[in-house]
Motif scaffolding. Sequence first.
Motif, mmCIF file in Angstrom:
data_model
loop_
_atom_site.group_PDB
_atom_site.id
_atom_site.type_symbol
_atom_site.label_atom_id
_atom_site.label_comp_id
_atom_site.label_asym_id
_atom_site.label_seq_id
_atom_site.Cartn_x
_atom_site.Cartn_y
_atom_site.Cartn_z
ATOM 1 N N ASN A 275 6.677 4.247 15.690
ATOM 2 C CA ASN A 275 5.306 4.916 15.846
ATOM 3 C C ASN A 275 5.991 6.631 16.233
ATOM 4 O O ASN A 275 7.465 6.668 17.510
ATOM 5 C CB ASN A 275 4.694 4.991 16.900
ATOM 6 C CG ASN A 275 2.999 5.736 17.344
ATOM 7 O OD1 ASN A 275 3.210 6.351 16.049
ATOM 8 N ND2 ASN A 275 1.982 5.221 18.325
ATOM 9 N N THR A 276 5.147 7.692 16.793
ATOM 10 C CA THR A 276 5.262 8.980 17.500
ATOM 11 C C THR A 276 4.252 9.727 17.918
ATOM 12 O O THR A 276 2.821 9.013 17.507
ATOM 13 C CB THR A 276 5.753 9.943 16.569
ATOM 14 O OG1 THR A 276 4.465 9.924 15.558
ATOM 15 C CG2 THR A 276 6.707 10.068 15.278
ATOM 16 N N ALA A 285 9.285 6.497 18.888
ATOM 17 C CA ALA A 285 10.173 5.036 19.347
ATOM 18 C C ALA A 285 9.996 4.351 18.197
ATOM 19 O O ALA A 285 9.926 3.928 17.468
ATOM 20 C CB ALA A 285 9.298 4.357 21.183
ATOM 21 N N LEU A 286 10.896 3.538 18.088
ATOM 22 C CA LEU A 286 11.078 2.156 17.237
ATOM 23 C C LEU A 286 12.055 1.981 17.315
ATOM 24 O O LEU A 286 13.291 1.518 18.425
ATOM 25 C CB LEU A 286 12.093 3.309 15.542
ATOM 26 C CG LEU A 286 12.254 2.371 14.637
ATOM 27 C CD1 LEU A 286 12.259 2.951 13.674
ATOM 28 C CD2 LEU A 286 13.824 1.976 14.702
ATOM 29 N N PHE A 287 11.792 0.309 16.658
ATOM 30 C CA PHE A 287 12.406 -1.117 17.404
ATOM 31 C C PHE A 287 12.251 -1.639 15.735
ATOM 32 O O PHE A 287 11.569 -1.875 14.893
ATOM 33 C CB PHE A 287 12.220 -2.166 18.079
ATOM 34 C CG PHE A 287 12.893 -3.201 18.549
ATOM 35 C CD1 PHE A 287 13.377 -3.423 19.247
ATOM 36 C CD2 PHE A 287 11.799 -4.526 18.011
ATOM 37 C CE1 PHE A 287 13.957 -4.217 19.372
ATOM 38 C CE2 PHE A 287 12.230 -5.715 17.771
ATOM 39 C CZ PHE A 287 14.055 -5.446 19.183
ATOM 40 N N SER A 334 20.116 -8.672 13.917
ATOM 41 C CA SER A 334 20.637 -7.454 13.925
ATOM 42 C C SER A 334 19.655 -6.898 14.751
ATOM 43 O O SER A 334 18.230 -7.121 14.244
ATOM 44 C CB SER A 334 21.046 -6.408 12.733
ATOM 45 O OG SER A 334 22.307 -7.094 11.976
ATOM 46 N N PHE A 335 19.913 -6.177 15.962
ATOM 47 C CA PHE A 335 18.364 -5.133 16.007
ATOM 48 C C PHE A 335 18.506 -3.635 16.154
ATOM 49 O O PHE A 335 19.929 -3.317 16.858
ATOM 50 C CB PHE A 335 18.188 -6.141 17.305
ATOM 51 C CG PHE A 335 17.815 -6.404 17.994
ATOM 52 C CD1 PHE A 335 16.594 -7.634 17.402
ATOM 53 C CD2 PHE A 335 18.793 -8.247 18.059
ATOM 54 C CE1 PHE A 335 16.325 -8.664 17.845
ATOM 55 C CE2 PHE A 335 18.766 -9.099 18.681
ATOM 56 C CZ PHE A 335 17.170 -9.883 18.499
ATOM 57 N N THR A 336 18.204 -3.263 16.237
ATOM 58 C CA THR A 336 18.492 -1.746 16.712
ATOM 59 C C THR A 336 17.236 -1.150 17.085
ATOM 60 O O THR A 336 15.787 -1.297 17.226
ATOM 61 C CB THR A 336 18.527 -0.560 14.752
ATOM 62 O OG1 THR A 336 17.120 -0.249 14.156
ATOM 63 C CG2 THR A 336 19.727 -0.991 14.108
ATOM 64 N N GLY A 337 17.604 -0.400 18.043
ATOM 65 C CA GLY A 337 16.416 0.803 19.004
ATOM 66 C C GLY A 337 16.161 2.740 18.831
ATOM 67 O O GLY A 337 17.192 2.869 18.856
ATOM 68 N N ALA A 338 15.555 2.537 19.364
ATOM 69 C CA ALA A 338 15.843 4.371 19.247
ATOM 70 C C ALA A 338 14.403 4.744 20.079
ATOM 71 O O ALA A 338 13.714 4.250 19.919
ATOM 72 C CB ALA A 338 15.432 5.219 17.628
ATOM 73 N N LEU A 339 14.694 5.743 20.795
ATOM 74 C CA LEU A 339 14.244 6.889 21.748
ATOM 75 C C LEU A 339 14.344 7.955 21.397
ATOM 76 O O LEU A 339 14.664 8.312 22.275
ATOM 77 C CB LEU A 339 13.778 5.921 23.272
ATOM 78 C CG LEU A 339 12.823 6.518 23.811
ATOM 79 C CD1 LEU A 339 11.612 6.474 23.749
ATOM 80 C CD2 LEU A 339 12.673 6.332 24.871
ATOM 81 N N GLU A 340 13.379 9.049 20.616
ATOM 82 C CA GLU A 340 13.792 10.171 21.034
ATOM 83 C C GLU A 340 12.376 10.905 21.336
ATOM 84 O O GLU A 340 11.518 11.269 20.912
ATOM 85 C CB GLU A 340 13.811 10.564 19.167
ATOM 86 C CG GLU A 340 14.687 9.278 18.289
ATOM 87 C CD GLU A 340 14.952 9.853 17.121
ATOM 88 O OE1 GLU A 340 14.732 10.888 16.816
ATOM 89 O OE2 GLU A 340 15.529 8.986 15.689
ATOM 90 N N PHE A 341 12.864 12.605 21.731
ATOM 91 C CA PHE A 341 11.965 13.294 22.394
ATOM 92 C C PHE A 341 12.348 15.139 21.970
ATOM 93 O O PHE A 341 13.575 14.845 22.206
ATOM 94 C CB PHE A 341 12.198 13.138 24.066
ATOM 95 C CG PHE A 341 11.610 14.122 25.183
ATOM 96 C CD1 PHE A 341 10.506 14.497 24.629
ATOM 97 C CD2 PHE A 341 11.896 14.696 26.098
ATOM 98 C CE1 PHE A 341 9.348 15.184 25.210
ATOM 99 C CE2 PHE A 341 11.285 15.917 27.229
ATOM 100 C CZ PHE A 341 9.844 15.833 26.308
#
Length: 919
Positions: A275-276, A285-287, A334-341
Amino acid sequence: MKLSAALLGAASSLALCAVSGTAFAQHAVTGLIIDDRGNPLPGARVRVADQGLTATTNRQGEFEFSALPAGDINIEVSYLGLPTATRTMSVSDTGRNAFTFTLSASETMDRIVITGQILDGAARALNQQRTNSATTNIVSADAIGRFPDANIAEALQRVPGFAIQRDQGEGRSIQLRGAPAEFTSIQINGVSLASPDEGSRAIDMDTISSDVVAAIEVSKTLLPNQEADSIAGVVNLITRSPFDRRGPRLNATAGGSYNEIGGTNDWRGSFVASNTFGEDDRIGALFSASYSRTNRQIDNIENDWDFVNVGGQDVAVSDDFTLKDYDTRRTRISFTGALEFRPDDATRFALRGSWSQFEDFEFRNRLTYDLGGLQPGATDTSATWNSARLLRQLRNRSYENTIWTIAGTGEHDFGASRLDYTLGFTRTEGDRPRGFELVYRTGANRTVSQDFTNFDEPVISPFQTGEQLDLTGIGFRQVVDRTNLNIQEEWSGRINWIMDGQLFGHAAEHRIGASARLRDTSHDEERWRDRSGALAPADFNGLFGTERSQNFGYLLGNKFDEGRIQDYYFSIRDQLRTDAFRLDDSSVESDYELEEKIYAAYGMTRVQRGATEVIAGLRVEHTDFSSTAFRYDELTNTATPNSNSRDYTNWFPNLTVRHEFNDNLVGRFALTRSIARPNYPDVVARIFLNDDGDEVERGNPDLNPTLSNNLDAGLEYYFEPLGLVAVNVFYKDLTDYEFTLRTPGVFEGAPVDFIQAENAPDGFIRGIEFTWQQTFTFLPGLLGNTGVFANATFTDSEMDIGRTIAGRSKFPLSGQSDYVYNVALFYEDSRFNARLSWNDRGDYIDSVNASDPRLDTYWEERSQLDFSASVTLTDRFELFVEGKNLTDSEGIRYDGVRRRVQERERFGQSWFLGARFNY
């Protein structure tokens, strides 16, 4: 930390060269190109014709011009699969200018191009490939999902130039353009990975699920800002970003399979949530997660071949016949995550992480006839032995490969210049917590006749009479356990400064940067063995169950019962793993620790003159290496450390040219230099004497890295609606190619074979790639919904070891096939798509027998037919089916000629049924 004066001097010189000619802009224009569903369009070409400027959208569909005059401008956007469009925009003379540009299909254009799942992925890949400066291939997540490929290795086998090596039918390692797997660098979001394998720098690509990547970017030619340890190329696995599509998003997949051999089942599931949010959607944020479990049974036959003299002539005989019946359980998570600003249009921060684990649990029944006492009259197809042993072995081993990465990035846009930086950490583990074997054997008192007229399934006399089921006289031989832990950790950092300017009156971009990679590696191995019988099972026959073991046409008898074996193993494990049963020399001499530090700096300039883009630059890398291994003294029960260290500096000049002959025809040319550093066990100062005392593995601290001067050239013709015809040629001139040599000698007073890596002074890899991709929209009716993806790669290779051994001084490179083919035919309409895919690679040499060329080992040519199809039931829900190995292709390894089969393995077909949900 040590940094050579030469490196500092190089960095300063490169910086001065790059800064010259820089000019600063006044009005920055940024934009977002999307389709009429709101999806970003990567690789779109954006032109301001009257200014002579061109930009390309990134993976999120964004572009930027740093210097445009105030007032109205005409922006032209072209994207394969959609009609070219022009819009007039007004550029303000204050602040930054931001536009959103929606590119829509025309009323006359076939909607399949922008809504079809196969072609939508193809469009994204082709557009990015067309506009890239270097020779690249892009594989989108949509394209990966339309093939029945559960891991990254299998996804890459569809890309031009790639071949894969399989383990028990599943893709494991990759080879690009005929080069060894170690020649291809693997990255996740630009962070280089270390290998969990203690024996090689190559990455086991079956560790990483294909479900968690947004795209795979393959760079076949390097630019100076890329790390140089990529002779064949770079595979960058790009994980998903919440800004790939703004707003809430949820995708999920689940399903199961039926496997032909054994009637077992596989399970697979994955999901992505992102979601943004915040003002103007500036936070994202993404998972994502993926899970799969496979339960497979494998049939396997193996033979050991040698030559004996019969009547004055050499006759090939198999003196060891083995059947292996595998039950395997493989789990991949497998897992991935992202937090962007993105606080404003000029600043971006991101924190991205990934974690992948592959666990392989194997329960293997083995029956072996160890043959001795060859009788007169042997031929190349038949022989009789009267001093044969029967062995029954159970092996239960497990291993886990884990790859973990985390990276923090920042980007700052100052208009006429930009700054980006990355700090990354990666940790890989290769953990073998169990390597349990139980072996029983008879005396050398059995008679065995063999007939290899049918060399794939020879006639072995005990299996005709049922004698293989007779365990009379079988006795305990040994129980063995082994653990192995390989850990690599690397901190990495890089910084890049990009400046807009001019060079000789033409628009130019100057770039300088520096990076550092600091890696620590440790390898710890423990071995225990009991041959005294102190830990032997009280009732050997009681370990068997009721399930019969049928391997091809051979009956092995009853299988060992897994539950009973586990009970026995855990009842003796703690006692076995004590000093009384420890193999001290094997345990100590396999261990080592090392440090490797790589510092780099580069400078490059990109200049655009009309339709021609030229990139010139220089990269320098300095390597510091140190290691410690141990030599065990059985007389004193002490371990003596052996240490070595070295450092070296390498320079990597680069020239890359891209020319657009017209809007459809693109030519590329590159002269580059690259490196492959030695595998760690080969360069560590270690000496390892095997358990039988007849082989010594020895490290070579004087081993040099392999260097390659590379020439690449190609033409790519793109045509509507989504077509490509391309040809690329390449030549790699190798110096100090690393190879392993076995030579006879004397060690501590006893005859042994020494196994040691050495450098071949000269070598080469050369080849040509062809690619054809087309949708057949010109055909009538339903045939207009069909198309083809096809590619073929032809390679040749050679290494010259600089001396003659057994009449040879030149050898092909291990793993190089003369050809690799891929053909996929597809059908797609708005609700249904199907793809039939064929992959074929030619024979390739697996290992060289330096003393007898007739026993060089090869893998036979192998082709495989796969099928996948999906039907969209609603806008958010679809069902799909996948069929793998429909040709029931086997894996065949042979010694010298095809009739001397060393290994034959059968995997069978599998069918997978699943569902996808998209929101």
